[in-house]
Design a protein around this motif. Structure first.
Motif, PDB file in Angstrom:
ATOM      1  N   ASP A 270       0.820  -1.216   0.000  1.00  0.00           N
ATOM      2  CA  ASP A 270       0.000   0.000   0.000  1.00  0.00           C
ATOM      3  C   ASP A 270       0.851   1.263   0.000  1.00  0.00           C
ATOM      4  N   SER A 271       2.061   1.184   0.537  1.00  0.00           N
ATOM      5  CA  SER A 271       2.916   2.369   0.619  1.00  0.00           C
ATOM      6  C   SER A 271       3.346   2.870  -0.759  1.00  0.00           C
ATOM      7  N   LEU A 272       3.234   2.018  -1.771  1.00  0.00           N
ATOM      8  CA  LEU A 272       3.594   2.425  -3.135  1.00  0.00           C
ATOM      9  C   LEU A 272       2.461   3.186  -3.829  1.00  0.00           C
ATOM     10  N   LYS A 273       1.241   2.957  -3.373  1.00  0.00           N
ATOM     11  CA  LYS A 273       0.075   3.479  -4.093  1.00  0.00           C
ATOM     12  C   LYS A 273       0.063   4.999  -4.302  1.00  0.00           C
ATOM     13  N   PRO A 274       0.495   5.806  -3.334  1.00  0.00           N
ATOM     14  CA  PRO A 274       0.459   7.263  -3.558  1.00  0.00           C
ATOM     15  C   PRO A 274       1.308   7.731  -4.732  1.00  0.00           C
ATOM     16  N   TYR A 275       2.208   6.859  -5.201  1.00  0.00           N
ATOM     17  CA  TYR A 275       3.118   7.268  -6.271  1.00  0.00           C
ATOM     18  C   TYR A 275       2.694   6.756  -7.650  1.00  0.00           C
ATOM     19  N   ARG A 276       1.544   6.110  -7.714  1.00  0.00           N
ATOM     20  CA  ARG A 276       1.105   5.534  -8.994  1.00  0.00           C
ATOM     21  C   ARG A 276       0.952   6.581 -10.084  1.00  0.00           C
ATOM     22  N   ASN A 277       0.488   7.763  -9.710  1.00  0.00           N
ATOM     23  CA  ASN A 277       0.218   8.813 -10.706  1.00  0.00           C
ATOM     24  C   ASN A 277       1.161   9.999 -10.573  1.00  0.00           C
ATOM     25  N   SER A 278       2.332   9.748  -9.986  1.00  0.00           N
ATOM     26  CA  SER A 278       3.306  10.826  -9.827  1.00  0.00           C
ATOM     27  C   SER A 278       3.785  11.340 -11.185  1.00  0.00           C
ATOM     28  N   ARG A 279       4.112  12.636 -11.222  1.00  0.00           N
ATOM     29  CA  ARG A 279       4.649  13.240 -12.453  1.00  0.00           C
ATOM     30  C   ARG A 279       6.126  13.591 -12.297  1.00  0.00           C
ATOM     31  N   ILE A 280       6.684  13.205 -11.166  1.00  0.00           N
ATOM     32  CA  ILE A 280       8.109  13.435 -10.912  1.00  0.00           C
ATOM     33  C   ILE A 280       8.880  12.221 -11.410  1.00  0.00           C
ATOM     34  N   GLN A 281       9.856  12.456 -12.269  1.00  0.00           N
ATOM     35  CA  GLN A 281      10.536  11.368 -12.953  1.00  0.00           C
ATOM     36  C   GLN A 281      11.174  10.369 -11.996  1.00  0.00           C
ATOM     37  N   SER A 282      11.814  10.856 -10.938  1.00  0.00           N
ATOM     38  CA  SER A 282      12.474   9.949  -9.995  1.00  0.00           C
ATOM     39  C   SER A 282      11.458   9.059  -9.292  1.00  0.00           C
ATOM     40  N   GLU A 283      10.279   9.598  -9.008  1.00  0.00           N
ATOM     41  CA  GLU A 283       9.233   8.822  -8.350  1.00  0.00           C
ATOM     42  C   GLU A 283       8.589   7.832  -9.324  1.00  0.00           C
ATOM     43  N   ILE A 284       8.472   8.245 -10.571  1.00  0.00           N
ATOM     44  CA  ILE A 284       7.935   7.343 -11.596  1.00  0.00           C
ATOM     45  C   ILE A 284       8.838   6.123 -11.738  1.00  0.00           C
ATOM     46  N   ALA A 285      10.159   6.384 -11.803  1.00  0.00           N
ATOM     47  CA  ALA A 285      11.121   5.291 -11.947  1.00  0.00           C
ATOM     48  C   ALA A 285      11.133   4.398 -10.709  1.00  0.00           C
ATOM     49  N   ALA A 286      11.060   5.009  -9.534  1.00  0.00           N
ATOM     50  CA  ALA A 286      11.086   4.250  -8.287  1.00  0.00           C
ATOM     51  C   ALA A 286       9.845   3.372  -8.172  1.00  0.00           C
ATOM     52  N   TYR A 287       8.706   3.940  -8.513  1.00  0.00           N
ATOM     53  CA  TYR A 287       7.454   3.171  -8.422  1.00  0.00           C
ATOM     54  C   TYR A 287       7.493   1.975  -9.372  1.00  0.00           C
ATOM     55  N   ALA A 288       7.924   2.202 -10.598  1.00  0.00           N
ATOM     56  CA  ALA A 288       7.960   1.132 -11.599  1.00  0.00           C
ATOM     57  C   ALA A 288       8.871  -0.004 -11.139  1.00  0.00           C
ATOM     58  N   SER A 289      10.035   0.351 -10.607  1.00  0.00           N
ATOM     59  CA  SER A 289      11.000  -0.655 -10.181  1.00  0.00           C
ATOM     60  C   SER A 289      10.507  -1.453  -8.982  1.00  0.00           C
ATOM     61  N   LEU A 290       9.986  -0.754  -7.971  1.00  0.00           N
ATOM     62  CA  LEU A 290       9.536  -1.438  -6.755  1.00  0.00           C
ATOM     63  C   LEU A 290       8.237  -2.212  -6.968  1.00  0.00           C
ATOM     64  N   HIS A 291       7.369  -1.667  -7.813  1.00  0.00           N
ATOM     65  CA  HIS A 291       6.121  -2.371  -8.115  1.00  0.00           C
ATOM     66  C   HIS A 291       6.420  -3.688  -8.826  1.00  0.00           C
ATOM     67  N   MET A 292       7.388  -3.674  -9.721  1.00  0.00           N
ATOM     68  CA  MET A 292       7.767  -4.891 -10.435  1.00  0.00           C
ATOM     69  C   MET A 292       8.365  -5.909  -9.469  1.00  0.00           C
ATOM     70  N   LEU A 293       9.185  -5.412  -8.530  1.00  0.00           N
ATOM     71  CA  LEU A 293       9.790  -6.313  -7.551  1.00  0.00           C
ATOM     72  C   LEU A 293       8.719  -6.977  -6.680  1.00  0.00           C
ATOM     73  N   LEU A 294       7.803  -6.184  -6.165  1.00  0.00           N
ATOM     74  CA  LEU A 294       6.775  -6.728  -5.282  1.00  0.00           C
ATOM     75  C   LEU A 294       5.836  -7.689  -6.015  1.00  0.00           C
ATOM     76  N   SER A 295       5.682  -7.477  -7.318  1.00  0.00           N
ATOM     77  CA  SER A 295       4.802  -8.375  -8.087  1.00  0.00           C
ATOM     78  C   SER A 295       5.352  -9.802  -8.120  1.00  0.00           C
ATOM     79  N   GLU A 296       6.664  -9.947  -7.891  1.00  0.00           N
ATOM     80  CA  GLU A 296       7.268 -11.274  -7.840  1.00  0.00           C
ATOM     81  C   GLU A 296       6.851 -12.030  -6.579  1.00  0.00           C
ATOM     82  N   TYR A 297       6.305 -11.294  -5.609  1.00  0.00           N
ATOM     83  CA  TYR A 297       5.925 -11.893  -4.323  1.00  0.00           C
ATOM     84  C   TYR A 297       4.403 -11.813  -4.125  1.00  0.00           C
ATOM     85  N   LYS A 298       3.693 -11.832  -5.229  1.00  0.00           N
ATOM     86  CA  LYS A 298       2.244 -11.771  -5.176  1.00  0.00           C
ATOM     87  C   LYS A 298       1.687 -12.980  -4.432  1.00  0.00           C
ATOM     88  N   GLU A 299       0.764 -12.727  -3.517  1.00  0.00           N
ATOM     89  CA  GLU A 299       0.096 -13.784  -2.742  1.00  0.00           C
ATOM     90  C   GLU A 299       1.070 -14.613  -1.911  1.00  0.00           C
TER      91      GLU A 299
END
Length: 259
Positions: A101-130
């Protein structure tokens, strides 16, 4: 008059719906009681399970699992250590959810560093789904891996950008606490029980969902009182436990009678 008919129709439609219930928030014993309450209520009714052969199959498949699930619960109740293991596991499951849930506030960020961080961490966490649905030891190993990766140089800058280090530390601490307690368990009294109850619940929950979805669908599309009556029985228990979950969330005591 037309308005009254419309209101009555809307009321009937609402009565034909499955009462929402986040059963994942119920402890193992309460989830078992949800099953027991359905079978007790159905047995007390005049309804015949053989009316619908598909419903009967779903009903029987669910009922056959109850003795094993109850046996696992009995063994857990007999061991305070096992009870603590379940509580510690629930805590780390909540911490894993908080991290996601801590990643969710950054889903629609327009700041490039936050966009990159969200994409990278979201992909990592998706490997641990369920991962929460894994057996206890498997979940421990995977969470150890996740924490180690998040704390590595590959992700430290992204973690800092999103300011989520506290959520990672919480997960690391609760997973370590679980593993420490689990490692101290008695092999004879704990190893089989803690694996069984989680797997049994997973299977029970899946079959319960199939049955309730089937009945709710037919209660809506068929002009047959039978399915509506079965749905009413299902909702009787769900209404009680949805109130329990809501009361627990708000910190208020439930004033409904115990099942």
């Amino acid at each position: 008059m037309d308005e009254d008919k419309s209101n009555n129709k809307n009321l009937k439609t609402m009565m034909q719906k499955l009462t929402p219930l986040d059963s994942s928030r119920l402890p193992h014993a309460e989830f078992g009681q949800l099953m027991v309450r359905f079978f007790e209520d159905f047995a007390s009714s005049s309804l015949d399970v053989t009316v619908d052969s598909d419903f009967k199959k779903l009903y029987n498949a669910l009922q056959l699992q109850i003795p094993s699930y109850n046996a696992a619960l009995d063994q857990i109740r007999a061991s305070e250590e096992s009870k603590q293991i379940g509580e510690f596991d629930h805590t780390r499951d909540l911490d894993m959810k908080a991290l996601r849930d801590s990643l969710k506030p950054y889903r629609n960020s327009r700041i490039q560093s936050e966009i990159a961080a969200y994409a990278s961490l979201h992909m990592l966490l998706s490997e641990y789904k369920e991962v929460e649905d894994e057996s206890y030891e498997s979940e421990t190993n995977k969470l150890n891996s996740l924490v180690a990766r998040l704390q590595s140089s590959d992700y430290t800058s992204h973690v800092a950008t999103m300011g989520i280090v506290k959520f990672i530390n919480q997960l690391a601490d609760s997973n370590t606490a679980f593993n420490t307690l689990f490692g101290q368990r008695s092999y004879k009294t704990s190893q089989k029980v803690v694996f069984d109850v989680k797997e049994l619940r997973k299977s029970l929950a899946a079959d319960y969902k199939k049955m309730t979805t089937y009945i709710a669908t037919l209660a809506t599309v068929k002009d047959d009182a039978y399915y509506k009556d079965v749905l009413a029985i299902i909702n009787n228990g769900r209404n009680y436990f949805s109130t329990v979950v809501l009361a627990r969330r708000t910190g208020k005591k439930s004033n409904v009678e115990k099942p």
